[in-house]
Scaffold this active site. Structure first.
Site, PDB file in Angstrom:
ATOM      1  N   LYS A   1     -22.120  35.173  20.250  1.00  9.99           N
ATOM      2  CA  LYS A   1     -22.751  35.987  21.298  1.00  9.99           C
ATOM      3  C   LYS A   1     -23.623  35.126  22.209  1.00  9.99           C
ATOM      4  CE  LYS A   1     -26.655  37.938  21.410  1.00  9.99           C
ATOM      5  NZ  LYS A   1     -27.919  38.636  21.147  1.00  9.99           N
TER       6      LYS A   1
ATOM      7  N   ASP B   1     -23.294  42.406  22.089  1.00  8.49           N
ATOM      8  CA  ASP B   1     -24.559  42.668  21.407  1.00  8.49           C
ATOM      9  C   ASP B   1     -24.533  44.118  20.920  1.00  8.49           C
ATOM     10  OD1 ASP B   1     -24.941  44.223  23.648  1.00  8.49           O
ATOM     11  OD2 ASP B   1     -26.922  43.421  24.125  1.00  8.49           O
TER      12      ASP B   1
END
Length: 233
Positions: free
Chosen positions: A129, A147
């Site tokens: 991420k 996320d």
């Protein structure tokens, strides 16, 4: 085969309409972590895990005055870094990772933040991420960082029904035009943060409710409840 092809086109058209609607809803969607260079964004993103962008920005405003390069961060040291980021969750682990990552950037990458997924994720505290956030915002690489907001909305809007974060990322990539990946990431975060909240989503003012599985389930539950009440009368 024709029916399957038609169904695929219909679904892809739905996803395009969702992205087009988000563009209207959030014309200013962008990365809300304040940064002036790739290193600052890398550090801010590491700090943002289990924290809010608002809290991170308050913290980095002071931190980056004294340490906004790998060299300055290493010179600051782990213990002094903890003092700056103490208000952020898991500050002990994050301090250790930031110093380690900064050292590696100096020794392995000539003091420059690397630009590839493989190199970025070799740094302490940097997962997929975080790497996607840095690559897309600093190096122009199309990417969708997943996320908590993106994960939730991917399910509510029908982009994915998988529990694996990596698979959710792949599902989003398949259904969104590559040129829109980075913007889609920002728009989904904005939508999750300001409208489609985890606990109390604002469905009544949401322009995406006609595409939303969550809203569909909500209205069905409400309808079933009314029917049940009518039968009792």
């Amino acid at each position: 085969l024709l029916n399957r092809s038609s169904d695929l086109r219909r679904k892809l058209n739905k996803y395009k309409k969702i992205i087009d609607t988000l563009k209207i809803m959030y014309p200013d969607a962008r990365c809300e972590l304040i940064h002036e260079n790739p290193y600052e964004l890398l550090i801010a993103t590491i700090l943002s895990a289990q924290s809010t962008d608002k809290r991170v920005n308050m913290t980095t405003k002071e931190l980056f005055k004294v340490a906004n390069t790998p060299q300055k961060m290493v010179e600051l040291g782990e213990e002094k870094l903890k003092e700056y980021i103490r208000s952020i969750g898991f500050y002990n682990t994050k301090s250790k990772n930031i110093i380690s990552a900064s050292r590696d950037i100096i020794t392995k990458f000539n003091s420059k933040v690397p630009e590839t997924m493989e190199e970025l994720t070799s740094l302490a505290g940097v997962g997929r991420k975080t790497a996607n956030v840095v690559m897309s915002n600093c190096f122009g690489v199309p990417a969708i960082a997943v996320d908590t907001h993106v994960f939730r909305l991917a399910h509510r809007l029908g982009f994915s029904n998988d529990d694996n974060i990596l698979q959710v990322e792949y599902d989003l990539q398949k259904k969104i035009a590559k040129k829109d990946w980075t913007l889609a990431h920002h728009m989904l975060i904005f939508h999750g943060r300001y409208t489609c909240k985890a606990q109390r989503p604002m469905c009544s003012v949401c322009d995406l409710r006609n595409y939303c599985n969550y809203y569909k389930d909500l209205t069905k539950m409400s309808s079933d409840r009314r029917n049940k009440d009518d039968k009792k009368k």
